[in-house]
Motif scaffolding. Structure first.
Motif, PDB file in Angstrom:
ATOM      1  N   ALA A 392       0.851  -1.190   0.000  1.00 50.83           N
ATOM      2  CA  ALA A 392       0.000   0.000   0.000  1.00 50.83           C
ATOM      3  C   ALA A 392       0.885   1.238   0.000  1.00 50.83           C
ATOM      4  O   ALA A 392       1.801   1.350   0.819  1.00 50.83           O
ATOM      5  N   VAL A 393       0.618   2.159  -0.923  1.00 52.75           N
ATOM      6  CA  VAL A 393       1.393   3.403  -1.040  1.00 52.75           C
ATOM      7  C   VAL A 393       0.405   4.564  -0.990  1.00 52.75           C
ATOM      8  O   VAL A 393      -0.593   4.570  -1.718  1.00 52.75           O
ATOM      9  N   SER A 394       0.700   5.555  -0.127  1.00 54.57           N
ATOM     10  CA  SER A 394      -0.197   6.723  -0.029  1.00 54.57           C
ATOM     11  C   SER A 394       0.545   7.977  -0.476  1.00 54.57           C
ATOM     12  O   SER A 394       1.685   8.210  -0.067  1.00 54.57           O
ATOM     13  N   TYR A 395      -0.101   8.767  -1.334  1.00 49.66           N
ATOM     14  CA  TYR A 395       0.417  10.079  -1.728  1.00 49.66           C
ATOM     15  C   TYR A 395      -0.791  10.968  -2.015  1.00 49.66           C
ATOM     16  O   TYR A 395      -1.797  10.529  -2.566  1.00 49.66           O
ATOM     17  N   ASP A 396      -0.682  12.222  -1.601  1.00 48.25           N
ATOM     18  CA  ASP A 396      -1.788  13.177  -1.718  1.00 48.25           C
ATOM     19  C   ASP A 396      -3.076  12.549  -1.170  1.00 48.25           C
ATOM     20  O   ASP A 396      -3.100  12.105  -0.029  1.00 48.25           O
ATOM     21  N   ASP A 397      -4.153  12.489  -1.990  1.00 45.39           N
ATOM     22  CA  ASP A 397      -5.413  11.910  -1.522  1.00 45.39           C
ATOM     23  C   ASP A 397      -5.630  10.509  -2.089  1.00 45.39           C
ATOM     24  O   ASP A 397      -6.757  10.028  -2.156  1.00 45.39           O
ATOM     25  N   THR A 398      -4.532   9.847  -2.515  1.00 55.21           N
ATOM     26  CA  THR A 398      -4.646   8.560  -3.206  1.00 55.21           C
ATOM     27  C   THR A 398      -3.882   7.486  -2.448  1.00 55.21           C
ATOM     28  O   THR A 398      -2.804   7.734  -1.911  1.00 55.21           O
ATOM     29  N   VAL A 399      -4.458   6.283  -2.408  1.00 55.86           N
ATOM     30  CA  VAL A 399      -3.762   5.082  -1.920  1.00 55.86           C
ATOM     31  C   VAL A 399      -3.744   4.087  -3.073  1.00 55.86           C
ATOM     32  O   VAL A 399      -4.792   3.771  -3.650  1.00 55.86           O
ATOM     33  N   VAL A 400      -2.537   3.630  -3.427  1.00 59.75           N
ATOM     34  CA  VAL A 400      -2.362   2.674  -4.530  1.00 59.75           C
ATOM     35  C   VAL A 400      -1.908   1.348  -3.946  1.00 59.75           C
ATOM     36  O   VAL A 400      -1.019   1.311  -3.091  1.00 59.75           O
ATOM     37  N   LEU A 401      -2.546   0.259  -4.370  1.00 62.86           N
ATOM     38  CA  LEU A 401      -2.095  -1.086  -3.994  1.00 62.86           C
ATOM     39  C   LEU A 401      -1.248  -1.617  -5.142  1.00 62.86           C
ATOM     40  O   LEU A 401      -1.731  -1.791  -6.268  1.00 62.86           O
ATOM     41  N   LEU A 402       0.052  -1.840  -4.849  1.00 61.77           N
ATOM     42  CA  LEU A 402       1.012  -2.301  -5.858  1.00 61.77           C
ATOM     43  C   LEU A 402       1.286  -3.780  -5.678  1.00 61.77           C
ATOM     44  O   LEU A 402       1.342  -4.275  -4.547  1.00 61.77           O
ATOM     45  N   ASN A 403       1.496  -4.474  -6.811  1.00 59.21           N
ATOM     46  CA  ASN A 403       2.047  -5.832  -6.783  1.00 59.21           C
ATOM     47  C   ASN A 403       3.452  -5.720  -7.364  1.00 59.21           C
ATOM     48  O   ASN A 403       3.625  -5.592  -8.574  1.00 59.21           O
TER      49      ASN A 403
END
Length: 667
Positions: A392-403
């Protein structure tokens, strides 16, 4: 009593008897409701219940102190004391648990505990305040003037006045005569003039010189003066007389340093000896010594200073713990705010303000993959479940789930299948967060799910099972500061109707269904099943910055911006068990090791302090906290030092990320 005429069988009837009993109401220190008040209380007894009226009368009840009974009833049978085996602990428990303890008094006549009714307590309050006992009594009723100033035709009394009402009293005349006679004889002296002469007291007049103890247990008798020797003689031997050099040296010395307080002199005869010039001065000093001297022995306590230092084990006995810097992970061009390690301990992920997420191999410090995102990365968190490969990566107002696609290929494909196998429900509900599946170039870089939040996300953290993800969006005054996402069902919920204070960080309990929420000054522990607040920890610091929970689940550490680290023992108290102030500047991050008894803290002073924190299974034994190593290596940039610390999942190694754009491994 009510008796049926012609029927002597009174067993079915009720007889009510009013008994005037004097109860000595005892005081409760805590309630401070009433002091010892003797109160007349009417108590009603019934024939059906046992009649325990004591008929001994107005005698001291101490006479029955050594007997098993406390008096006799109306039939002359003994009234036995109630079995009172209450010790102080039972009394204390009764005070804590019995809500009527404050209104329960002991009747000294019967030994029984009596609970005062509301009317009786109200009566006590009224008597305490100096009011009348009867509530209905009006003390300001208008007085009825029986004897008015108007002369009536028929007077109330027509008795003629007594002779004694207008003749001087003979008894008073006799008393006055006796007083006049006593004044004449000088037995009574009216208006004696006050003595103006001052009075003096001899302090040691009644002191027995032979008594060992005297007034004090450590009494010391007054010191005797030294008897005069050859120096005081008016014709001393020549060796006692001073030469010119000795006299000059004696005059230059301070009075405290001189061996003799006078100069020995030689006279031809006793008649030629003059008066001693310092006689009055020395007598005065002797008097001062006598009355100012406490004359009491002071026992000196010989304490070895080393005994005051707590006995801590040597760091050598507490190994293993990280001691040296082994690897430096270089590649970021700006400060590295967050790092996380994979559950296997083979890979490391770091997020930086240069808008990149980098994946490193732990053992070689080689950057395997760089993923660019659309803003400065505030937080990264690797899924703790080994069967799922998601970050899980958070930046600004976004959370991205990376594989990231690192490690076991089967695990990576299983993680992709978990996300792609999601089926949308028939009824789509409006959610707080927009869920979107990554496509195109983002999917090739490893993006799988994109979660758009209403506000900037500061922290992301996973649940131990790996399905739930909590995000923090600090905003004072808003109810939406914490959201919890369920990845498998793509569902988002706001667990709190309103947040008290500005939320700093959150964490899941490693074992139990508890959720920890840290605001500026407090850590609140919520039970997720009962949906209620279970504990509120007071950190005793100005602003909490970070939080970590012990793998056992019964201890919590909190770092704060005012250089403190607070250790909480949840079984012990809601206040810190220990507060450590080892850092010189603000703490940015704290972490526990998953298996070893270690915890670490990173600070803006550029150092990481590793401490030994042993938690025992024996609940009676307090945790052992010993600082073992200060690790330095990061350079301070823009007044920022170490921004994040985390431990290796299996080895006693610690990773730290700093404002100098590097990640360092200490082993």
């Amino acid at each position: 009593s009510r008796i049926n005429n012609g029927n002597n069988n009174t067993s079915g009837m009720s007889k009510f008897t009013l008994i005037l009993t004097s109860l000595n109401l005892q005081v409760l220190d805590k309630c401070k409701i009433f002091s010892s008040v003797s109160l007349l209380v009417f108590i009603t007894f019934s024939v059906r219940s046992q009649d325990i009226r004591n008929t001994v009368g107005n005698i001291p009840m101490e006479w029955y102190k050594d007997y098993p009974h406390i008096g006799y009833d109306l039939d002359g049978k003994k009234l036995f004391k109630p079995i009172r085996n209450k010790d102080e602990l039972d009394e204390f428990l009764d005070k804590m648990e019995n809500p009527d303890y404050w209104r329960t008094v002991q009747d000294k006549m019967t030994g029984a505990d009596i609970r005062l009714s509301d009317e009786q307590v109200d009566l006590v309050h009224r008597l305490q305040q100096g009011k009348f006992g009867d509530v209905n009594f009006n003390e300001y009723e208008p007085a009825i003037d029986f004897f008015s100033n108007e002369v009536m035709i028929h007077p109330v009394t027509n008795r003629p006045q007594d002779k004694r009402s207008f003749i001087p009293s003979l008894i008073e005349k006799e008393k006055v005569g006796k007083l006049v006679h006593a004044i004449k004889m000088g037995w009574i002296k009216p208006r004696r003039p006050k003595e103006t002469t001052p009075q003096y007291y001899d302090l040691w007049a009644k002191e027995d010189p032979n008594s060992i103890l005297g007034r004090h247990k450590m009494h010391v008798p007054a010191p005797k003066m030294k008897l005069p020797g050859h120096e005081e003689s008016y014709n001393p031997p020549p060796e006692y007389l001073m030469s010119e050099e000795e006299r000059l040296a004696w005059e230059q010395q301070d009075p405290e340093d001189r061996k003799l307080s006078f100069l020995p002199q030689k006279f031809a005869c006793l008649r030629a000896v003059p008066a001693y010039s310092r006689f009055i001065h020395e007598r005065f000093e002797r008097c001062l010594d006598l009355y100012l001297c406490p004359r009491q022995r002071k026992m000196r306590v010989n304490v070895n200073p080393e005994d005051l230092i707590p006995k801590l084990p040597k760091p050598k006995d507490l190994q293993p713990f990280p001691t040296t810097q082994s690897l430096v992970y270089r590649g970021h061009s700006s400060l590295v705010r967050s790092i996380s390690v994979s559950p296997s301990g083979q890979w490391l992920v770091s997020g930086s303000d240069d808008c990149t997420v980098r994946f490193w191999e732990v053992s070689t410090a080689r950057c395997l993959k760089t993923v660019e995102v659309g803003g400065a990365v505030k937080g990264v968190a690797w899924n703790p479940n080994p069967s799922i490969c998601l970050v899980a990566v958070s930046y600004d107002d976004t959370v991205v789930l990376l594989n990231p696609g690192l490690g076991d290929r089967l695990v990576c494909t299983a993680s992709d299948q978990l996300i792609s196998s999601y089926e949308e429900p028939e009824e789509v509900k409006d959610q707080l967060v927009q869920w979107a599946v990554a496509e195109g170039e983002g999917h090739e870089q490893g993006h799988r799910l994109i979660l758009k939040h209403p506000k900037a996300v500061r922290q992301v953290t996973w649940h131990g099972k790996g399905d739930y993800l909590a995000c923090v969006m600090p905003d004072n005054g808003s109810s939406l500061q914490v959201v919890i996402h369920q990845v498998s069902k793509r569902r988002t919920q706001n667990p709190f109707r309103k947040n008290k204070g500005l939320v700093q960080c959150v964490s899941f309990h490693p074992i139990r269904p508890y959720f920890f929420v840290a605001t500026q000054r407090y850590v609140r522990v919520y039970n997720l099943i009962k949906q209620e607040l279970t504990k509120k920890l007071m950190a005793n610091c100005k602003w909490i910055s970070s939080m970590a929970i012990h793998p056992g689940g019964d201890n919590v550490i909190c770092g704060s911006y005012d250089c403190r680290l607070a250790w909480f023992d949840l079984d012990l108290s809601t206040k810190p068990y220990k507060v450590l102030r080892h850092h010189k500047k603000a703490l940015r991050s704290v972490a526990y090791h998953r298996h070893y008894p270690l915890f670490a803290s990173g600070s803006d002073d550029g150092s990481v302090i590793v401490c030994h924190g042993m938690v025992y299974n024996d609940l009676l034994q307090n945790p052992l906290i010993v600082p073992v190593k200060v690790l330095k290596g990061h350079t301070i940039t823009h007044d920022l030092g170490v921004l994040d610390v985390t431990f290796h999942p299996t080895q006693p190694w610690v990773f730290s990320s700093g404002s100098d754009g590097t990640v360092r491994l200490f082993t």
